[in-house]
Design a protein around this motif. Structure first.
Motif, PDB file in Angstrom:
ATOM      1  N   GLY A 102      26.058  -9.278  18.600  1.00 56.35           N
ATOM      2  CA  GLY A 102      26.021  -9.247  20.059  1.00 56.35           C
ATOM      3  C   GLY A 102      25.740 -10.611  20.652  1.00 56.35           C
ATOM      4  O   GLY A 102      26.294 -10.981  21.700  1.00 56.35           O
ATOM      5  N   ALA A 103      24.883 -11.378  19.973  1.00 60.68           N
ATOM      6  CA  ALA A 103      24.548 -12.719  20.464  1.00 60.68           C
ATOM      7  C   ALA A 103      25.760 -13.641  20.412  1.00 60.68           C
ATOM      8  O   ALA A 103      25.984 -14.448  21.326  1.00 60.68           O
ATOM      9  CB  ALA A 103      23.400 -13.302  19.642  1.00 60.68           C
ATOM     10  N   VAL A 104      26.549 -13.544  19.342  1.00 67.89           N
ATOM     11  CA  VAL A 104      27.745 -14.385  19.216  1.00 67.89           C
ATOM     12  C   VAL A 104      28.717 -14.091  20.358  1.00 67.89           C
ATOM     13  O   VAL A 104      29.255 -15.004  21.003  1.00 67.89           O
ATOM     14  CB  VAL A 104      28.436 -14.162  17.852  1.00 67.89           C
ATOM     15  N   ILE A 105      28.953 -12.788  20.617  1.00 71.18           N
ATOM     16  CA  ILE A 105      29.873 -12.414  21.690  1.00 71.18           C
ATOM     17  C   ILE A 105      29.326 -12.864  23.047  1.00 71.18           C
ATOM     18  O   ILE A 105      30.048 -13.468  23.854  1.00 71.18           O
ATOM     19  CB  ILE A 105      30.112 -10.891  21.693  1.00 71.18           C
ATOM     20  N   LYS A 106      28.053 -12.575  23.282  1.00 67.56           N
ATOM     21  CA  LYS A 106      27.442 -12.902  24.581  1.00 67.56           C
ATOM     22  C   LYS A 106      27.467 -14.397  24.858  1.00 67.56           C
ATOM     23  O   LYS A 106      27.941 -14.843  25.914  1.00 67.56           O
ATOM     24  CB  LYS A 106      26.003 -12.397  24.626  1.00 67.56           C
ATOM     25  N   ASN A 161      32.217 -13.192  11.448  1.00 72.13           N
ATOM     26  CA  ASN A 161      31.618 -14.006  12.500  1.00 72.13           C
ATOM     27  C   ASN A 161      32.688 -14.577  13.422  1.00 72.13           C
ATOM     28  O   ASN A 161      32.512 -14.647  14.643  1.00 72.13           O
ATOM     29  CB  ASN A 161      30.813 -15.140  11.870  1.00 72.13           C
ATOM     30  N   PHE A 162      33.830 -14.952  12.840  1.00 69.57           N
ATOM     31  CA  PHE A 162      34.896 -15.557  13.643  1.00 69.57           C
ATOM     32  C   PHE A 162      35.617 -14.502  14.487  1.00 69.57           C
ATOM     33  O   PHE A 162      36.122 -14.799  15.563  1.00 69.57           O
ATOM     34  CB  PHE A 162      35.867 -16.294  12.734  1.00 69.57           C
ATOM     35  N   GLU A 163      35.640 -13.270  13.996  1.00 70.66           N
ATOM     36  CA  GLU A 163      36.226 -12.209  14.811  1.00 70.66           C
ATOM     37  C   GLU A 163      35.342 -11.894  16.008  1.00 70.66           C
ATOM     38  O   GLU A 163      35.834 -11.666  17.112  1.00 70.66           O
ATOM     39  CB  GLU A 163      36.448 -10.952  13.963  1.00 70.66           C
TER      40      GLU A 163
END
Length: 500
Positions: free
Chosen positions: A63-67, A143-145
């Motif tokens: 969620g942090a990566v997307i946010k 992670n890249f997705e």
């Protein structure tokens, strides 16, 4: 209008990806069970559930990566985006190795916890070995997705997901028609998934980032920012695992391994609705984070009200129709041997009537950083869920587990989450109800009445007839909703969204 155009396209790409994947998985379930038997498929489900259970080691970083990818992109801060992706990739490399070791250890002790026939013990071990080997690549690769979701690159995501699903489906047909082990099926699913993540990396590094991804990268400030958000998101995920993924373990331990297959039919229908719900909710989350980065708070509130009204008008009738058609659907899809799955499926599906009202609001709360409050709600929900499931399974079997999941979702999660949404956006319950739900109530009733009438008039005799009747009922309901529940301005807005 450019933002609406972007969101509209992302929803369409996401919908195409999810629907095709759902259709393939729907067709594969009875096909695979017919070739493997309930026990072997039950073992496969338990192994993949354990693999999913290890998702707690994500610690909410997804969620942090997307946010933060979306939020910093909204601010135009490419340097911070690169730092987030590099730090999370380094973290996932470590977690992938740890997950692989755990799965290897579990491969030797699986039969100590579940009653598995001696002939199938070797299959369970091999499934664990395949999952362990794949973990080293799956964890860092995805992670890249997640970053692509943050960049709102749903076109690329849709293409890769569809290709993977189709190739996996074709491989499943070849594997099981040639009497090969289910181990090959799991291995092939990973073989097609790993290149998907590699393509995501190529897209990000070649087109979306100005700097290359750094490895290893363990910057203290970046990690503090990521885990400051992800910690409570992780704890919420843990609650979700307790609510959903532990059901298979409870059924396997207190009923039987074969009963896991029975329960999984209802769970798959519920999960199909979850995926359908995310068709709209998924693409909205990075849009919320992007708006948060730009400080567009009034637009967030407007999107909350309009998004909830549109989502509940489109999605909730699906839930109602699926509940009423569950019996003929399961009988014609899975066969008479799965009659015991019908009532648990109806119970599991029912809480989505309430969850659909929360989808847009909870996504916005997460994008705005209210993860601590969401976590507290899920703790209460998960505790009551686990307690009820353990009590009721002894008396009601898989129905008890379904009730243990559904009751707290309706009586705990729904009112507490709704209260928080209203509080953050300063909206009264009456205002929220009148603007988002009130005009849709007759649509839900119409969906129920039409479902009953169609089955009494023309009882479906095969799975395609079931889908046809469900589709006709849904289209009639949707047309009625468009004419009755929407204002002229709202119709024009939806027409504009559909045209993009």
């Amino acid at each position: 209008m450019s933002r609406i155009k972007s969101i509209s396209k992302n929803i369409k790409y996401n919908a195409a990806s999810k629907i095709i994947t759902l259709i393939i998985n729907f067709a594969l379930l009875p096909f695979i069970i017919s070739h493997t038997g309930k026990e072997i498929y039950g073992i496969y489900i338990l192994v993949t559930t354990i693999t999913g259970f290890l998702g707690i080691m994500d610690f909410g970083v997804t969620g942090a990566v997307i946010k933060y990818t979306a939020e910093f992109s909204g601010k135009g801060d490419s340097k911070r985006v690169n730092e987030v992706i590099s730090a999370s990739f380094s973290f996932y490399m470590i977690i992938g190795i740890i997950a692989a070791v755990i799965l290897l250890i579990l491969s030797f002790y699986f039969d100590m916890f579940f009653n598995v026939g001696r002939a199938n013990k070797e299959i369970a071990t091999q499934l664990f070995w395949v999952a362990a080997g794949a973990s080293v690549f799956i964890w860092p690769g995805r992670n890249f997705e997640w970053a692509l979701y943050g960049f709102q690159q749903y076109k690329w995501l849709a293409i890769s997901n569809i290709v993977t699903a189709v190739l996996t489906g074709v491989s499943a047909y070849l594997i099981f028609t040639n009497d090969l082990s289910i181990v090959y099926y799991l291995a092939v699913s990973y073989v097609f998934t790993i290149p998907r993540y590699a393509i995501a990396y190529i897209i990000i590094s070649g087109h979306l980032l100005r700097q290359k991804v750094v490895f290893p990268y363990f910057n203290g400030d970046t990690l503090k920012m990521i885990f400051g958000f992800s910690f409570y998101a992780f704890l919420t995920t843990l609650g979700s695992i307790l609510i959903f993924q532990l059901d298979d373990f409870i059924v396997g331990a207190f009923v039987s391994v074969s009963a896991v297959s029975l329960y999984n039919v209802g769970y798959n229908l519920q999960n199909a609705l979850r995926a359908t719900n995310s068709l709209i909710g998924g693409p909205l989350f990075p849009a919320y984070a992007d708006m948060e980065g730009r400080g567009e708070y009034d637009k967030q509130k407007m999107m909350l009200l309009k998004g909830t009204k549109y989502l509940t008008m489109i999605f909730t009738p699906m839930v109602v129709i699926t509940i009423f058609f569950a019996a003929p659907l399961i009988k014609n899809w899975m066969g008479n041997g799965f009659v015991d799955s019908i009532l648990p499926a109806q119970v599991l599906i029912s809480f989505w009537i309430f969850n659909s009202i929360l989808e847009v609001g909870t996504g916005m709360l997460t994008a705005k950083g209210y993860v601590k409050v969401i976590f507290k709600i899920w703790v209460i929900n998960a505790f009551i869920n686990l307690s009820l499931s353990l009590i009721l399974v002894k008396y009601l079997g898989i129905l008890g587990v379904a009730l243990g999941t559904t009751i707290p979702m309706i009586l705990i999660n729904f009112p507490l989450s709704l209260y928080q949404i209203l509080k953050v956006f300063n909206i009264t319950l009456k205002e929220y109800f009148n603007l988002t739900i009130k005009s849709n109530l007759m649509i839900y009733l119409l969906a129920a009445i039409l479902s009953i009438l169609f089955q009494k008039t023309l009882l479906p005799t095969n799975v395609w007839m079931v889908f046809l009747e469900m589709g006709v009922v849904y289209l009639l309901t949707l047309v009625a909703g468009y004419r009755w529940a929407l204002l002229v301005k709202e119709r024009q807005e939806l027409q504009a969204i559909v045209r993009f």
